[in-house]
Design a protein around this motif. Structure first.
Motif, mmCIF file in Angstrom:
data_model
loop_
_atom_site.group_PDB
_atom_site.id
_atom_site.type_symbol
_atom_site.label_atom_id
_atom_site.label_comp_id
_atom_site.label_asym_id
_atom_site.label_seq_id
_atom_site.Cartn_x
_atom_site.Cartn_y
_atom_site.Cartn_z
ATOM 1 N N UNK A 97 0.820 -1.204 0.000
ATOM 2 C CA UNK A 97 0.000 0.000 0.000
ATOM 3 C C UNK A 97 0.858 1.260 0.000
ATOM 4 N N UNK A 98 1.904 1.267 0.803
ATOM 5 C CA UNK A 98 2.779 2.434 0.846
ATOM 6 C C UNK A 98 3.460 2.649 -0.499
ATOM 7 N N UNK A 99 3.851 1.574 -1.161
ATOM 8 C CA UNK A 99 4.505 1.689 -2.461
ATOM 9 C C UNK A 99 3.568 2.318 -3.485
ATOM 10 N N UNK A 100 2.313 1.861 -3.524
ATOM 11 C CA UNK A 100 1.344 2.448 -4.448
ATOM 12 C C UNK A 100 1.135 3.921 -4.131
ATOM 13 N N UNK A 101 1.045 4.259 -2.852
ATOM 14 C CA UNK A 101 0.816 5.648 -2.481
ATOM 15 C C UNK A 101 1.968 6.535 -2.932
ATOM 16 N N UNK A 105 1.957 9.375 -6.092
ATOM 17 C CA UNK A 105 2.077 10.725 -5.531
ATOM 18 C C UNK A 105 0.949 11.023 -4.544
ATOM 19 N N UNK A 106 0.656 10.023 -3.705
ATOM 20 C CA UNK A 106 -0.266 10.242 -2.599
ATOM 21 C C UNK A 106 -1.724 10.010 -2.916
ATOM 22 N N UNK A 107 -2.023 9.109 -3.848
ATOM 23 C CA UNK A 107 -3.422 8.920 -4.253
ATOM 24 C C UNK A 107 -4.071 7.655 -3.699
ATOM 25 N N UNK A 108 -3.375 6.868 -2.879
ATOM 26 C CA UNK A 108 -3.976 5.665 -2.288
ATOM 27 C C UNK A 108 -4.770 6.081 -1.055
ATOM 28 N N UNK A 148 3.937 4.437 10.940
ATOM 29 C CA UNK A 148 4.363 5.526 11.829
ATOM 30 C C UNK A 148 5.728 5.268 12.455
ATOM 31 N N UNK A 149 6.335 4.131 12.158
ATOM 32 C CA UNK A 149 7.580 3.750 12.805
ATOM 33 C C UNK A 149 8.781 4.556 12.336
ATOM 34 N N UNK A 150 9.809 4.610 13.178
ATOM 35 C CA UNK A 150 11.036 5.309 12.815
ATOM 36 C C UNK A 150 12.145 4.303 12.554
ATOM 37 N N UNK A 151 13.377 4.789 12.498
ATOM 38 C CA UNK A 151 14.513 3.937 12.141
ATOM 39 C C UNK A 151 14.788 2.854 13.174
ATOM 40 N N UNK A 171 7.264 4.984 3.842
ATOM 41 C CA UNK A 171 5.962 5.255 4.422
ATOM 42 C C UNK A 171 5.071 5.904 3.366
ATOM 43 N N UNK A 172 3.764 5.816 3.520
ATOM 44 C CA UNK A 172 2.877 6.617 2.666
ATOM 45 C C UNK A 172 3.233 8.098 2.783
#
Length: 272
Positions: A97-101, A105-108, A148-151, A171-172
């Motif tokens: 899902x994040x890859x598609x978003x 350019x943020x359309x998912x 929402x996770x970080x490194x 991330x999205x």
């Protein structure tokens, strides 16, 4: 009111040129979003309401379909109605899902998830049919946690999923809304407690629809939930007003042809 279209490959086919032409024309007409359905497998006797589903219906993978549409369009938002969440591992799904978003350019933005109603489909996915609601709840929490996770990563320990210090990038571009689809009070409660919106099924009485939306409004901590509904293609401005009085914020229609898309957009005065 926002308006979106649904493209059903089981009935409109898997022809790539037709799919692209439909999505591009919907975008040009001013529709906000483009939805696709999901079934991962069918079998003899699989029922949708009182109708037996033909086993040869070509249900394309919804995320592959949306990625294909995203590459051929510029503005239209991408949605599922519905993605059968308990049959997807949430760690893998978060990445897809994040890859598609990112690539769109943020359309998912119109992800709608549901439980699925076919016991044989759950069995084919290796999922206990009775557990799919609890699996869905965990999966929703995991998707948001990973995005929402970080490194340093995030950890989760639940009934069905466990991991430690996982990272999932990209991330999205912005937090993905998760809308809840379904036709039950349980789905309404899930929308109230975990959803960014509710997209109920089409076979509910007006009284049950009103009761479910009232349940959501009175139990949710949020006051800006999206309320999406199926609607007929012969909508008029007057019938749209009737939906608005019920709190609906988005209507999804399923026009069969490009001419139907044009006629709807002209009648409702949509603008690109």
């Amino acid at each position: 009111m926002k308006f979106a279209v649904s493209y059903s490959t089981p009935f409109q086919g898997m022809d790539p040129d037709k799919l692209v032409a439909f999505a591009q024309h919907a975008e040009a007409c001013g529709f906000e979003g483009f939805y696709v359905p999901e079934h991962i497998a069918l079998y003899p006797g699989a029922m949708f309401g009182r109708m037996e589903l033909p086993t040869t219906l070509p249900y394309g993978d919804p995320l592959d379909l949306l990625a294909f549409v995203a590459a051929a369009t510029d503005r239209i938002l991408l949605g599922t109605a519905v993605l059968l969440l308990p049959y997807h591992h949430p760690v893998v799904l978060a990445k897809r899902l994040a890859t598609i978003d990112v690539l769109s350019k943020g359309r998912m933005r119109l992800l709608t998830v549901g439980l699925g109603s076919l016991a044989g489909e759950a069995a084919a996915a290796g999922v206990d049919f009775a557990s799919r609601g609890r699996r869905t709840d965990e999966a929703i929490d995991i998707l948001r946690l990973l995005w929402s996770g970080d490194a340093d990563g995030v950890s989760y320990s639940g009934e069905f999923y466990r991991f430690e210090n996982l990272t999932s990038f990209p991330h999205p571009l912005a937090p993905l809304p998760i809308h809840i689809g379904g036709s039950s009070r349980a789905a309404a409660r899930r929308a109230a407690h975990r959803g960014d919106g509710y997209f109920p099924g089409g076979a509910l009485s007006p009284e049950e629809r009103a009761a479910q939306w009232d349940l959501i409004r009175t139990t949710s901590a949020r006051d800006n939930l999206d309320y999406t509904r199926w609607a007929p293609t012969d909508l008029t401005p007057q019938t749209v007003e009737a939906f608005e009085t019920q709190g609906v914020t988005r209507l999804v229609v399923n026009p069969a042809t490009l001419d139907d898309l044009s006629a709807f957009a002209e009648r409702l005065a949509l603008t690109p």
